[in-house]
Design a protein around this motif. Structure first.
Motif, mmCIF file in Angstrom:
data_model
loop_
_atom_site.group_PDB
_atom_site.id
_atom_site.type_symbol
_atom_site.label_atom_id
_atom_site.label_comp_id
_atom_site.label_asym_id
_atom_site.label_seq_id
_atom_site.Cartn_x
_atom_site.Cartn_y
_atom_site.Cartn_z
ATOM 1 N N MET A 1 0.573 -1.389 -0.257
ATOM 2 C CA MET A 1 -0.234 0.187 -0.465
ATOM 3 C C MET A 1 1.383 1.295 -0.159
ATOM 4 O O MET A 1 0.802 2.314 -0.928
ATOM 5 C CB MET A 1 -0.676 -0.110 1.079
ATOM 6 N N TYR A 2 1.528 1.277 1.342
ATOM 7 C CA TYR A 2 2.466 2.484 1.576
ATOM 8 C C TYR A 2 3.918 2.314 0.439
ATOM 9 O O TYR A 2 4.351 2.931 0.104
ATOM 10 C CB TYR A 2 3.109 3.317 2.461
ATOM 11 N N GLY A 3 4.196 1.490 0.421
ATOM 12 C CA GLY A 3 5.235 1.324 -0.968
ATOM 13 C C GLY A 3 5.307 0.621 -2.193
ATOM 14 O O GLY A 3 6.224 0.941 -2.424
ATOM 15 N N SER A 4 3.865 0.997 -2.450
ATOM 16 C CA SER A 4 4.231 2.024 -3.930
ATOM 17 C C SER A 4 5.371 2.153 -4.567
ATOM 18 O O SER A 4 5.561 2.657 -5.330
ATOM 19 C CB SER A 4 2.959 2.017 -4.654
ATOM 20 N N THR A 118 10.452 13.610 13.841
ATOM 21 C CA THR A 118 9.204 13.925 14.130
ATOM 22 C C THR A 118 8.582 13.559 12.997
ATOM 23 O O THR A 118 7.175 12.719 13.473
ATOM 24 C CB THR A 118 8.650 15.402 13.546
ATOM 25 N N GLY A 119 8.912 12.935 11.976
ATOM 26 C CA GLY A 119 7.931 12.069 11.205
ATOM 27 C C GLY A 119 6.915 12.744 9.751
ATOM 28 O O GLY A 119 6.119 12.334 10.099
ATOM 29 N N LEU A 124 2.727 14.244 6.597
ATOM 30 C CA LEU A 124 1.361 15.525 5.540
ATOM 31 C C LEU A 124 1.440 14.549 4.402
ATOM 32 O O LEU A 124 0.873 14.724 3.564
ATOM 33 C CB LEU A 124 2.924 16.471 5.360
ATOM 34 N N TYR A 125 2.520 13.648 3.375
ATOM 35 C CA TYR A 125 2.336 13.393 3.304
ATOM 36 C C TYR A 125 1.806 12.159 2.608
ATOM 37 O O TYR A 125 0.438 11.874 1.546
ATOM 38 C CB TYR A 125 3.945 12.770 2.296
ATOM 39 N N PHE A 126 1.167 11.555 3.747
ATOM 40 C CA PHE A 126 0.172 10.260 3.861
ATOM 41 C C PHE A 126 -1.578 10.872 4.759
ATOM 42 O O PHE A 126 -1.958 9.872 5.260
ATOM 43 C CB PHE A 126 0.417 9.178 4.324
#
Length: 137
Positions: A1-4, A118-119, A124-126
């Motif tokens: 999912m996020y690894g695409s 902080t990540g 923000l991206y996801f």
């Protein structure tokens, strides 16, 4: 999912980057270094830089000439000690111990470290996807 991003976006970005032309400033730097950092550089050494500048300016010879000459003057000023060093063969240790570069390096590394701790970029991206998965979007 996020690894695409690894399998889809990264190869697409690499493919798109393949067609980007080299900048006139980069080509001027290469001519400057190839000519041994001479004050006068032969016109044939600057021909690739002029061609790239013409392409960027829509075949405007005057604007292309100004662009390449400004880049060349900047390189010559830097070589004379009027500005920051460019394309030198400095070692990493000498860059890290340079008093001139200590403050910008500290600021840059501090910002990168803060983002990683902080990540924030990931959140923000996801953000849309995270809210949708949580049932809020």
């Amino acid at each position: 999912m996020y690894g695409s991003a690894f399998f889809i976006e990264a190869p697409l970005l690499a493919l798109c980057l393949w067609g980007i032309q080299e900048s006139p400033r980069w080509l001027t730097l290469q001519a400057f270094l190839a000519e041994g950092k001479n004050v006068t550089i032969h016109a044939e050494a600057l021909a690739p830089a002029m061609a790239a500048a013409r392409k960027l300016t829509g075949n405007d010879d005057a604007a292309a000439d100004i662009m390449v000459n400004e880049a060349l003057e900047s390189l010559q000023d830097n070589e004379a000690g009027a500005g920051p060093p460019v394309a030198s063969s400095s070692s990493t240790a000498s860059l890290l111990t340079s008093k001139k570069l200590r403050k910008p390096l500290t600021i840059g590394l501090g910002l990168v470290l803060l983002q990683q701790i902080t990540g924030q970029p990931t959140v923000l991206y996801f953000a849309n996807r995270i809210f949708e998965d949580a049932g809020l979007g």
